[in-house]
Design a protein around this motif. Sequence first.
Motif, PDB file in Angstrom:
ATOM      1  N   LEU A   1       0.824  -1.216   0.000  1.00  0.00           N
ATOM      2  CA  LEU A   1       0.000   0.000   0.000  1.00  0.00           C
ATOM      3  C   LEU A   1       0.852   1.258   0.000  1.00  0.00           C
ATOM      4  O   LEU A   1       0.508   2.246  -0.640  1.00  0.00           O
ATOM      5  CB  LEU A   1      -0.922   0.026   1.221  1.00  0.00           C
ATOM      6  N   LYS A   2       1.959   1.223   0.699  1.00  0.00           N
ATOM      7  CA  LYS A   2       2.821   2.399   0.781  1.00  0.00           C
ATOM      8  C   LYS A   2       3.576   2.657  -0.522  1.00  0.00           C
ATOM      9  O   LYS A   2       3.969   3.779  -0.798  1.00  0.00           O
ATOM     10  CB  LYS A   2       3.807   2.244   1.946  1.00  0.00           C
ATOM     11  N   ASN A   3       3.750   1.603  -1.336  1.00  0.00           N
ATOM     12  CA  ASN A   3       4.579   1.725  -2.534  1.00  0.00           C
ATOM     13  C   ASN A   3       3.834   1.687  -3.859  1.00  0.00           C
ATOM     14  O   ASN A   3       4.421   1.961  -4.897  1.00  0.00           O
ATOM     15  CB  ASN A   3       5.646   0.619  -2.533  1.00  0.00           C
ATOM     16  N   SER A   4       2.555   1.341  -3.850  1.00  0.00           N
ATOM     17  CA  SER A   4       1.842   1.167  -5.114  1.00  0.00           C
ATOM     18  C   SER A   4       0.540   1.971  -5.137  1.00  0.00           C
ATOM     19  O   SER A   4      -0.384   1.682  -4.366  1.00  0.00           O
ATOM     20  CB  SER A   4       1.537  -0.315  -5.340  1.00  0.00           C
ATOM     21  N   ALA A   5       0.472   2.927  -6.033  1.00  0.00           N
ATOM     22  CA  ALA A   5      -0.744   3.732  -6.185  1.00  0.00           C
ATOM     23  C   ALA A   5      -1.928   2.867  -6.622  1.00  0.00           C
ATOM     24  O   ALA A   5      -3.061   3.089  -6.185  1.00  0.00           O
ATOM     25  CB  ALA A   5      -0.515   4.857  -7.186  1.00  0.00           C
ATOM     26  N   ASP A   6      -1.669   1.867  -7.467  1.00  0.00           N
ATOM     27  CA  ASP A   6      -2.743   0.974  -7.917  1.00  0.00           C
ATOM     28  C   ASP A   6      -3.324   0.183  -6.749  1.00  0.00           C
ATOM     29  O   ASP A   6      -4.542   0.040  -6.630  1.00  0.00           O
ATOM     30  CB  ASP A   6      -2.236   0.002  -8.986  1.00  0.00           C
ATOM     31  N   GLU A   7      -2.459  -0.333  -5.895  1.00  0.00           N
ATOM     32  CA  GLU A   7      -2.924  -1.097  -4.731  1.00  0.00           C
ATOM     33  C   GLU A   7      -3.662  -0.203  -3.744  1.00  0.00           C
ATOM     34  O   GLU A   7      -4.644  -0.628  -3.134  1.00  0.00           O
ATOM     35  CB  GLU A   7      -1.765  -1.816  -4.040  1.00  0.00           C
ATOM     36  N   ARG A   8      -3.192   1.032  -3.582  1.00  0.00           N
ATOM     37  CA  ARG A   8      -3.897   1.987  -2.714  1.00  0.00           C
ATOM     38  C   ARG A   8      -5.314   2.204  -3.223  1.00  0.00           C
ATOM     39  O   ARG A   8      -6.271   2.201  -2.451  1.00  0.00           O
ATOM     40  CB  ARG A   8      -3.161   3.330  -2.660  1.00  0.00           C
ATOM     41  N   GLU A   9      -5.443   2.402  -4.531  1.00  0.00           N
ATOM     42  CA  GLU A   9      -6.764   2.630  -5.110  1.00  0.00           C
ATOM     43  C   GLU A   9      -7.660   1.412  -4.909  1.00  0.00           C
ATOM     44  O   GLU A   9      -8.847   1.545  -4.602  1.00  0.00           O
ATOM     45  CB  GLU A   9      -6.650   2.988  -6.599  1.00  0.00           C
ATOM     46  N   LYS A  10      -7.111   0.211  -5.086  1.00  0.00           N
ATOM     47  CA  LYS A  10      -7.893  -1.016  -4.859  1.00  0.00           C
ATOM     48  C   LYS A  10      -8.346  -1.104  -3.407  1.00  0.00           C
ATOM     49  O   LYS A  10      -9.485  -1.486  -3.119  1.00  0.00           O
ATOM     50  CB  LYS A  10      -7.073  -2.255  -5.223  1.00  0.00           C
ATOM     51  N   PHE A  11      -7.454  -0.746  -2.473  1.00  0.00           N
ATOM     52  CA  PHE A  11      -7.797  -0.788  -1.059  1.00  0.00           C
ATOM     53  C   PHE A  11      -8.893   0.230  -0.745  1.00  0.00           C
ATOM     54  O   PHE A  11      -9.856  -0.083  -0.040  1.00  0.00           O
ATOM     55  CB  PHE A  11      -6.565  -0.524  -0.183  1.00  0.00           C
ATOM     56  N   ILE A  12      -8.762   1.429  -1.263  1.00  0.00           N
ATOM     57  CA  ILE A  12      -9.770   2.473  -1.039  1.00  0.00           C
ATOM     58  C   ILE A  12     -11.122   2.010  -1.579  1.00  0.00           C
ATOM     59  O   ILE A  12     -12.158   2.176  -0.925  1.00  0.00           O
ATOM     60  CB  ILE A  12      -9.331   3.808  -1.683  1.00  0.00           C
ATOM     61  N   GLN A  13     -11.112   1.389  -2.750  1.00  0.00           N
ATOM     62  CA  GLN A  13     -12.362   0.886  -3.334  1.00  0.00           C
ATOM     63  C   GLN A  13     -12.948  -0.242  -2.475  1.00  0.00           C
ATOM     64  O   GLN A  13     -14.179  -0.353  -2.351  1.00  0.00           O
ATOM     65  CB  GLN A  13     -12.140   0.427  -4.778  1.00  0.00           C
ATOM     66  N   LEU A  14     -12.087  -1.077  -1.878  1.00  0.00           N
ATOM     67  CA  LEU A  14     -12.561  -2.128  -0.973  1.00  0.00           C
ATOM     68  C   LEU A  14     -13.264  -1.500   0.233  1.00  0.00           C
ATOM     69  O   LEU A  14     -14.358  -1.932   0.612  1.00  0.00           O
ATOM     70  CB  LEU A  14     -11.388  -2.998  -0.494  1.00  0.00           C
ATOM     71  N   VAL A  15     -12.664  -0.487   0.820  1.00  0.00           N
ATOM     72  CA  VAL A  15     -13.263   0.182   1.980  1.00  0.00           C
ATOM     73  C   VAL A  15     -14.607   0.803   1.600  1.00  0.00           C
ATOM     74  O   VAL A  15     -15.602   0.647   2.324  1.00  0.00           O
ATOM     75  CB  VAL A  15     -12.301   1.247   2.572  1.00  0.00           C
ATOM     76  N   ILE A  16     -14.657   1.464   0.460  1.00  0.00           N
ATOM     77  CA  ILE A  16     -15.909   2.087   0.000  1.00  0.00           C
ATOM     78  C   ILE A  16     -16.979   1.027  -0.252  1.00  0.00           C
ATOM     79  O   ILE A  16     -18.136   1.170   0.157  1.00  0.00           O
ATOM     80  CB  ILE A  16     -15.654   2.942  -1.258  1.00  0.00           C
ATOM     81  N   LYS A  17     -16.587  -0.066  -0.905  1.00  0.00           N
ATOM     82  CA  LYS A  17     -17.530  -1.157  -1.196  1.00  0.00           C
ATOM     83  C   LYS A  17     -18.074  -1.766   0.097  1.00  0.00           C
ATOM     84  O   LYS A  17     -19.282  -1.999   0.229  1.00  0.00           O
ATOM     85  CB  LYS A  17     -16.822  -2.238  -2.020  1.00  0.00           C
ATOM     86  N   GLU A  18     -17.197  -2.000   1.072  1.00  0.00           N
ATOM     87  CA  GLU A  18     -17.629  -2.589   2.342  1.00  0.00           C
ATOM     88  C   GLU A  18     -18.517  -1.616   3.116  1.00  0.00           C
ATOM     89  O   GLU A  18     -19.455  -2.032   3.787  1.00  0.00           O
ATOM     90  CB  GLU A  18     -16.424  -3.021   3.179  1.00  0.00           C
ATOM     91  N   HIS A  19     -18.238  -0.325   3.002  1.00  0.00           N
ATOM     92  CA  HIS A  19     -19.103   0.669   3.652  1.00  0.00           C
ATOM     93  C   HIS A  19     -20.495   0.640   3.030  1.00  0.00           C
ATOM     94  O   HIS A  19     -21.504   0.664   3.737  1.00  0.00           O
ATOM     95  CB  HIS A  19     -18.502   2.072   3.530  1.00  0.00           C
ATOM     96  N   LYS A  20     -20.549   0.575   1.709  1.00  0.00           N
ATOM     97  CA  LYS A  20     -21.844   0.529   1.029  1.00  0.00           C
ATOM     98  C   LYS A  20     -22.633  -0.713   1.432  1.00  0.00           C
ATOM     99  O   LYS A  20     -23.845  -0.640   1.647  1.00  0.00           O
ATOM    100  CB  LYS A  20     -21.660   0.578  -0.488  1.00  0.00           C
ATOM    101  N   LYS A  21     -21.954  -1.852   1.555  1.00  0.00           N
ATOM    102  CA  LYS A  21     -22.624  -3.071   2.005  1.00  0.00           C
ATOM    103  C   LYS A  21     -23.131  -2.890   3.435  1.00  0.00           C
ATOM    104  O   LYS A  21     -24.241  -3.308   3.770  1.00  0.00           O
ATOM    105  CB  LYS A  21     -21.674  -4.266   1.940  1.00  0.00           C
ATOM    106  N   PHE A  22     -22.328  -2.264   4.278  1.00  0.00           N
ATOM    107  CA  PHE A  22     -22.676  -2.071   5.682  1.00  0.00           C
ATOM    108  C   PHE A  22     -23.927  -1.211   5.845  1.00  0.00           C
ATOM    109  O   PHE A  22     -24.790  -1.501   6.675  1.00  0.00           O
ATOM    110  CB  PHE A  22     -21.492  -1.439   6.428  1.00  0.00           C
ATOM    111  N   VAL A  23     -24.043  -0.159   5.049  1.00  0.00           N
ATOM    112  CA  VAL A  23     -25.202   0.730   5.170  1.00  0.00           C
ATOM    113  C   VAL A  23     -26.341   0.338   4.241  1.00  0.00           C
ATOM    114  O   VAL A  23     -27.379   0.985   4.220  1.00  0.00           O
ATOM    115  CB  VAL A  23     -24.813   2.211   4.951  1.00  0.00           C
ATOM    116  N   GLY A  24     -26.143  -0.719   3.447  1.00  0.00           N
ATOM    117  CA  GLY A  24     -27.212  -1.228   2.604  1.00  0.00           C
ATOM    118  C   GLY A  24     -27.380  -0.512   1.284  1.00  0.00           C
ATOM    119  O   GLY A  24     -28.437  -0.592   0.673  1.00  0.00           O
ATOM    120  N   ILE A  25     -26.323   0.164   0.826  1.00  0.00           N
ATOM    121  CA  ILE A  25     -26.382   0.829  -0.486  1.00  0.00           C
ATOM    122  C   ILE A  25     -25.889  -0.164  -1.538  1.00  0.00           C
ATOM    123  O   ILE A  25     -24.877  -0.810  -1.358  1.00  0.00           O
ATOM    124  CB  ILE A  25     -25.481   2.091  -0.506  1.00  0.00           C
ATOM    125  N   ARG A  26     -26.585  -0.231  -2.643  1.00  0.00           N
ATOM    126  CA  ARG A  26     -26.162  -1.173  -3.693  1.00  0.00           C
ATOM    127  C   ARG A  26     -25.507  -0.449  -4.821  1.00  0.00           C
ATOM    128  O   ARG A  26     -25.640   0.623  -5.139  1.00  0.00           O
ATOM    129  CB  ARG A  26     -27.360  -1.942  -4.198  1.00  0.00           C
TER     130      ARG A  26
END
Length: 101
Positions: free
Chosen positions: A76-101
């Motif tokens: 994560l500290k060295n790869s912008a692509d991996e950072r973006e994937k991680f950020i998208q994972l967090v956003i996706k999990e947040h949407k699942k948590f609050v019930g947004i599809r």
Amino acid sequence: MIIISDFLVDLIGDLVGGLVETIFPTSMSKLEKNIDELKEEEWFTNLNQDVRYNYIIWHNKKVKHYLRKTENIKVLKNSADEREKFIQLVIKEHKKFVGIR
């Protein structure tokens, strides 16, 4: 129904994890150490300070599992692509948590 089962799985995982840390105490968990290391990164600090995502970072099973691995922190500290994937994972999990599809 899936959201309730995900919540129960996360709750049981947190309880077991807390029990293990109580029996085998450490000054800081691996998760805490890795998050502290990532807090040195501006992108992560911004993500972590967002109320919507802070809870997911600290309590979501998939995100915590990812953050516990030291090798993932290095990536994560060295790869912008991996950072973006991680950020998208967090956003996706947040949407699942609050019930947004």
